[in-house]
Design a protein around this motif. Structure first.
Motif: not given
Length: 527
Positions: A78-82, A108-112, A117-120
Motif C-alpha cells: 500500500t502507498m497513500l498520500n493525502l 494511492s496505489r494498492n497491490t491486490l 494486480l494493482f488499484l490506483d
C-alpha cells in the motif's frame, strides 16, 4: 457587481479518503502511517483588494486561518498520500464575509496480487479561474470569477507475464471532473462565465511487448481508447491502435515496420486530426551508446536523433510529418537535460491534443512532498507548492497545444538562483480561437542566518487571446510582479514570513488594468 459563489465542501471525496484511511489503519497489517497536522495564519493588507482600475482602488485587511493535514501510508502492498487544506478567509475581496475554500490532493496505489494486480485512485479539489484575463488566483483578491473544481479517478491494472514470450499491462481508467457551477449573479441577471461541463471519462490501455524468447525480433502491440462524456455538450473520443515489429541486422543497425489505426471523434473546424490507417517503415543506427538516429518513412514519417556525449547530458529531438492521427502535419519535440553538481538545466518542446477536463485531472494541487509525506513550503508564498496557473480558458473545446519550457537552477550552501521561461500556443478546435501564453520568472534565495532566509522574486506573463468571431475581441494582457521577503524558522515546526509584493496588470481591455501593493505577515506551524 459579481458576487462570490460559496465553495462548499466536497463531502463524497473527503468521506472516501476518510473511509480509506480508517480501513487501512485497522485492517492493513504493516502499514506505516505518518500524520502531520498543520495550520497557517496570516494577515494580508492590499491597497487594491478588488483589483480595480486605477482611481477606483479599495484597500482592505484580509485574515486567513487555514488548518491542514498531510497523511502518508506506506507498506509492501500500500502507498497513500493525502494533503488537505481548509482555507478560511475573512474579508477576501473586501466583502466583510467569511469564505471557506477546500484544497485536496489524494493518490494511492494498492497491490491486490503481488506483481500482477494493482488499484490506483486519486482525487483533488482546487479553485480555478473561469477566464484567462485573471492570470493569478489566490482567493484573496480579485473579481472572484472562479469555480471550485473537483476530480476523482480510479484505475485497476494488471501486469501479466506470458512466460518468456511476452509481458504487458492492461489498465482501465474511470475519471470524473465537476465544478461548483458556471452561473454567477451579475446585476440580477445570470451570465455564464465558465462553459466547462461536468464530465465522466472511461479509458482502456493495453500494451503487450515481446519477451526474451525472441532473439532477433522484437514486437509490440498497443491500444489506447478514452471516451469523455459531458453533461451539457458533445462527447469526445480518442482511440489509437498500433503494432510494431523490429529486427536487428547487427549490433549497430535495426529495421522496423509500424502500422496502426487512428479513430478520434470530436468537434473541430481546424485540420489537425485525420482518422484512418497509417504505416511507417524505417531503420535505427546506434554507433555507440552516446548517439543514435532513427528514420521512418510512410504516410506517418519521422526522424529522431539522440545525443548523450557525456553522462550529464542527454538530448533527444524528433521531427514528425503525419498524415493520419492527432497533431497531423509537421510537428517536432525535443527534450534536453544537463546537470552539474550545483546546477540543473532543462529545455523541452512538446505538442499534444487534449481537453481541459484532462488537463484538470493532471493538475497537482500539492505537487511536492518531503520524505515524511508533508507538502514542501514555497519560500516565496509560504504555502505548499501548488499547481501551475497557466491552464487554458475553461471550455469544452478540444485544445491543440505547442509548448516550450526552459528552466535552470543553481545552488550553493546558502544561495539558490533560479529562472524559468515558457511559451505555449493553444488552438481551440471549434471556435478557432487561439491563446498564446508567454512568461518568465526568476528569483534568488539567500540564507544569511542559520534559520533566516531572504528572497527576491520577479515575474512577467503575457496572455494574447485572438478570437475569430466578429462578436468577440482580441485581448492582450501583461502581468508584472515583484516580491521581497524574509523567512524565519522560529522553531523546527514553526515558520514565520514577512513579504511585500507589487503586481501590475496591463491589458487591451481597460477593465482588466490594475496595480496592487500587498504586505503579508504569516505563521506556518506543523504538529
Amino acid at each position: 457587481m459579481i458576487q462570490r459563489k460559496s465553495n462548499t465542501l466536497q463531502l463524497p471525496i473527503i468521506y472516501l479518503a476518510f473511509i480509506y484511511l480508517l480501513f487501512h489503519s485497522y485492517g492493513a497489517y504493516g502499514v506505516n502511517w505518518s500524520v502531520r497536522p498543520s495550520i497557517s495564519v496570516q494577515e494580508v493588507y492590499s491597497d487594491n483588494i478588488r483589483l480595480s482600475q486605477p482611481g477606483t482602488e479599495t484597500n482592505a485587511l484580509v485574515t486567513e486561518i487555514s488548518p491542514g493535514i498531510s497523511v502518508r501510508g506506506q507498506s509492501a502492498r500500500t502507498m497513500l498520500n493525502l494533503n488537505y487544506r481548509m482555507q478560511n478567509l475573512y474579508n477576501a475581496n473586501g466583502d466583510n464575509g467569511l469564505t471557506t475554500n477546500n484544497q485536496l490532493q489524494y493518490n494511492s496505489r494498492n497491490t491486490l496480487i503481488s506483481n500482477r494486480l494493482f488499484l490506483d485512485s486519486n482525487s483533488s479539489i482546487s479553485q480555478q479561474n473561469t477566464n484567462i484575463n485573471r492570470i493569478a488566483n489566490d482567493n484573496i483578491s480579485g473579481s472572484e470569477n472562479n469555480t471550485t473544481v473537483t476530480t476523482f479517478g480510479i484505475s485497476p491494472f494488471w501486469t501479466p507475464r506470458f512466460g518468456n514470450y511476452a509481458s504487458g499491462i492492461f489498465r482501465l481508467n474511470f475519471n470524473t471532473v465537476s465544478t461548483s457551477g458556471s452561473s454567477f449573479s451579475n446585476n440580477d441577471s445570470q451570465s455564464t462565465l465558465s462553459a466547462i461541463s461536468d464530465s465522466k471519462s472511461l479509458g482502456e490501455i493495453i500494451q503487450i511487448h515481446s519477451g526474451s524468447e525472441f532473439k532477433r525480433f522484437q514486437w509490440n502491440l498497443s491500444h489506447n481508447n478514452t471516451e469523455n462524456f459531458r453533461d451539457n455538450d458533445d462527447n469526445t473520443k480518442f482511440q489509437n491502435t498500433s503494432a510494431t515489429l523490429r529486427t536487428y541486422v547487427n549490433r549497430y543497425f535495426s529495421v522496423f515496420a509500424l502500422g496502426g489505426y487512428s479513430n478520434n471523434n470530436f468537434q473541430a473546424t481546424t485540420n489537425t486530426n485525420n482518422n484512418g490507417f497509417y504505416y511507417t517503415v524505417g531503420g535505427k543506427w546506434t554507433p555507440s551508446r552516446h548517439y543514435s538516429i532513427e528514420i521512418g518513412g510512410g504516410n506517418n514519417r519521422y526522424i529522431s536523433v539522440y545525443i548523450s556525449p557525456i553522462q550529464r547530458i542527454n538530448w533527444i529531438t524528433t521531427f514528425r510529418d503525419n498524415s493520419v492521427g492527432l497533431n497531423s502535419g509537421k510537428t517536432w519535440e525535443t527534450s534536453l537535460n544537463y546537470w552539474t553538481k550545483r546546477s540543473r538545466w532543462s529545455l523541452t518542446h512538446e505538442n499534444d491534443t487534449t481537453t481541459v477536463q484532462d488537463i484538470l485531472l493532471q493538475q497537482q494541487v500539492f505537487t511536492v512532498v518531503d520524505l515524511d509525506g508533508n507538502p514542501v513550503i514555497n519560500p516565496v508564498t509560504n504555502q505548499p507548492v501548488q499547481f501551475s496557473i497557466n491552464i487554458p480558458t475553461l471550455t469544452n473545446e478540444v485544445v491543440v497545444r505547442k509548448r516550450w519550457n526552459f528552466s535552470v537552477s543553481f545552488s550553493t550552501a546558502k544561495t539558490t538562483l533560479y529562472a524559468n521561461a515558457y511559451d505555449e500556443n493553444r488552438v481551440f478546435q471549434v471556435s478557432g480561437n487561439t491563446e498564446k501564453v508567454s512568461g518568465f520568472n526568476a528569483g534568488w534565495n539567500w540564507q544569511f542566518g542559520r534559520k533566516t532566509t531572504a528572497y527576491l522574486h520577479s515575474g512577467w506573463q503575457q496572455v494574447d487571446t485572438v478570437a475569430t468571431s466578429l462578436t468577440a475581441s482580441n485581448i492582450k494582457s501583461d502581468r508584472y510582479d515583484f516580491a521581497i521577503g524574509l523567512n524565519q524558522f522560529i522553531t523546527r515546526r514553526l515558520n514565520g514570513k514577512l513579504e511585500y509584493r507589487h503586481v501590475n496588470n496591463q491589458s487591451d481591455n481597460d477593465a482588466n488594468d490594475y496595480q496592487e501593493n500587498r504586505a503579508t505577515a504569516s505563521l506556518f506551524m506543523t504538529y
